[in-house]
Scaffold this active site. Structure first.
Site, PDB file in Angstrom:
ATOM      1  N   CYS A  50       0.782  -1.251   0.000  1.00  0.00           N
ATOM      2  CA  CYS A  50       0.000   0.000   0.000  1.00  0.00           C
ATOM      3  C   CYS A  50       0.806   1.289   0.000  1.00  0.00           C
ATOM      4  O   CYS A  50       0.692   2.099  -0.920  1.00  0.00           O
ATOM      5  CB  CYS A  50      -0.943   0.013   1.206  1.00  0.00           C
ATOM      6  SG  CYS A  50      -2.072  -1.396   1.253  1.00  0.00           S
ATOM      7  N   HIS A 104      -1.480   6.437   2.218  1.00  0.00           N
ATOM      8  CA  HIS A 104      -1.487   5.484   3.327  1.00  0.00           C
ATOM      9  C   HIS A 104      -1.314   6.285   4.610  1.00  0.00           C
ATOM     10  O   HIS A 104      -0.398   7.095   4.717  1.00  0.00           O
ATOM     11  CB  HIS A 104      -0.354   4.471   3.166  1.00  0.00           C
ATOM     12  CG  HIS A 104      -0.511   3.281   4.065  1.00  0.00           C
ATOM     13  ND1 HIS A 104      -0.164   3.293   5.396  1.00  0.00           N
ATOM     14  CD2 HIS A 104      -1.015   2.056   3.838  1.00  0.00           C
ATOM     15  CE1 HIS A 104      -0.436   2.121   5.939  1.00  0.00           C
ATOM     16  NE2 HIS A 104      -0.957   1.355   5.019  1.00  0.00           N
TER      17      HIS A 104
END
Length: 523
Positions: A50, A104
């Site tokens: 991510c 993120h």
């Protein structure tokens, strides 16, 4: 020129969608978007995890330039003060808004989703996000567990809702505010599902009877897979329901029935996501903004569903790096609609009759997420950021991708014929469009931190190139102190020919004269 932008970023979504040829999944709203879009069938992320992927495509720089391979550094401090896509739009007069998981969260976006650089107001996070990994999954014994497979009764959840439902509600609210204020906007909406845990409203299970769910076509570890290339799916192993299965580390297979349940829940989570996307696009219609808003739909990376005996992401295979990517541009990808005509009427996945999935314009050319920055700038009529020099740590605004708008009108024949005039080292090898991905490892053999090694523990980097014909990967020595890769010290290699081995099961690296590939790509 001057269009609004709505970018939808999904967490861990591989292209299991009707519009990408999946016959099982029910994704009518995303398919409807695809039918009005240019859709890229060979789009790839730069790292299948991510934070590194998101920072890469949001800055337009590759992981070796952001120097983020884990979750624990903020690029503006750690590598260079690089501009981001939303920052560039903000500097060009747009109201920039973030809902859900776009950057993120955490250190990698300075605990603020890069606010105030990137966003006009503090980003929105659903209040129920904090319960994501709590014991909210009811087992057969009636007790609550922190399971991987987690269909739930939403009324029993904290706040009687789920994070993605809250994100949709907030995104719709913001669309209406933008309409009322007549502000030009850049709205990014980040959905969590189908990221694990596979927690979604239980009614979506009805769409996927277990007897209809097959195993991966190759649910075993390939014989010639180098051990460094394997991801031992540690985050899956830590879930209560998987823990109870006591699967041996690292190569033990999950029981086939449980594999089917994971695949069933992944599909159910995708249909739940499709409903959220449908409600959001329907609201764009309701606000009368569909004719003046570019819509982009993509994911940060894919996810293995048992292929090669692997689960999760954390690899260089197509199942981990390939993502959906589509662009809806009013008047360009579809003709302009008359006032009041609906572009994105909501389609209920439970009642929508799935006959033929409407086809948009699909492009088979290989493209990368790092190209998102220049592509969006060009589509919005902004000046396209320049291509980065070879070393760009000191350059605030440049991109290591190249705009892919040139492919929107080009026929497949034309792209093939001209090799599209590839003229720079960032996208092309011998004039052919390519996608680069990479993945770090702490050791040659699988260990507890193989999936997500911290920077200080990285010893090997797997550099992978995907062309239309093959995927070629070399795993080389890496020094985390000075971020250098030694291509003379090759630990292992992989070569898969797509025509004969589309699932990438048969590694022919050791029985092929592959020096030609190596020279073309890495020298």
């Amino acid at each position: 020129d001057g269009m609004n932008v709505l970018i939808i970023v999904v967490d861990d979504l591989r292209p299991v969608l009707g519009c990408y040829g999946d016959n099982l999944v029910k994704s009518p709203n995303i398919d409807q978007l695809a039918s009005r879009s240019i859709m890229f069938t060979n789009a790839y992320a730069q790292q299948a995890v991510c934070a590194p992927s998101r920072v890469s495509f949001l800055t337009g720089r590759r992981p070796d330039t952001t120097r983020l391979y884990d979750f624990y550094s903020y690029w503006r401090v750690h590598s260079g003060n690089y501009s981001t896509i939303p920052q560039y739009f903000k500097e060009n007069g747009y109201m920039t808004l973030s809902v859900g998981k776009v950057f993120h969260p955490g250190i990698s976006s300075n605990y603020s989703d890069d606010y105030p650089y990137s966003w006009s107001m503090p980003p929105f996070h659903p209040s129920t996000e904090k319960y994501e990994n709590d014991k909210t999954c009811r087992g057969k014994d009636g007790k609550l567990y922190a399971n991987l497979v987690c269909p739930v009764d939403v009324t029993e959840m904290p706040g009687s809702t789920l994070p993605d439902i809250q994100s949709t509600e907030e995104a719709i609210r913001l669309l209406n505010v933008m309409k009322t204020n007549k502000q030009k906007f850049f709205l990014a909406v980040g959905y969590h599902k189908p990221h694990i845990p596979l927690r979604y409203p239980q009614e979506f299970l009805k769409l996927y009877p277990l007897e209809n769910i097959t195993l991966a076509p190759d649910p075993w570890v390939p014989e010639k897979l180098p051990s460094v290339a394997y991801n031992p799916w540690m985050d899956i192993r830590q879930r209560d329901d998987v823990k109870a299965l006591n699967v041996s580390f690292p190569y033990g297979l999950l029981p086939y029935n449980f594999q089917r349940q994971i695949r069933q829940s992944y599909y159910a989570a995708v249909s739940y996501l499709d409903m959220q996307v449908g409600l959001l696009l329907n609201a764009l219609d309701d606000a009368g903004l569909s004719n003046s808003t570019i819509v982009v739909f993509t994911a940060d990376h894919g996810w293995s569903l048992g292929e090669h005996g692997e689960w999760a992401k954390y690899s260089n295979f197509d199942v981990a790096t390939r993502v959906p990517l589509m662009f809806y541009v009013p008047g360009m990808t579809t003709s302009s609609v008359t006032q009041g005509e609906r572009v994105f009427p909501y389609l209920d996945p439970f009642s929508h009759i799935l006959d033929l999935v409407p086809q948009g314009q699909s492009k088979n050319v290989v493209v990368e997420l790092v190209s998102l920055f220049p592509t969006l700038a060009e589509l919005a009529g902004l000046q396209v950021p320049p291509v980065c020099p070879e070393t760009s740590f000191h350059v605030a605004l440049c991109t290591e991708g190249a705009s892919i708008v040139r492919y929107f009108d080009a026929s497949e024949e034309k792209v093939e014929e001209e090799k599209d005039g590839c003229d720079d080292t960032y996208r092309c090898v011998n004039g052919e469009p390519v996608a680069f991905s990479q993945y770090p490892r702490p050791a040659d053999t699988p260990q507890w931190n193989s999936d997500k090694p911290r920077l200080k523990d990285i010893r090997i980097m797997g550099y992978s190139v995907r062309t239309i014909d093959y995927r070629y990967t070399v795993w080389v020595r890496f020094n985390p102190d000075n971020f250098s890769a030694d291509f003379k010290d090759v630990h292992a290699g992989e070569l898969y020919m797509m025509e004969t081995d589309p699932n990438q099961d048969c590694n022919i690296y050791n029985n092929t004269s592959h020096g030609v590939f190596f020279k073309k790509i890495f020298v």
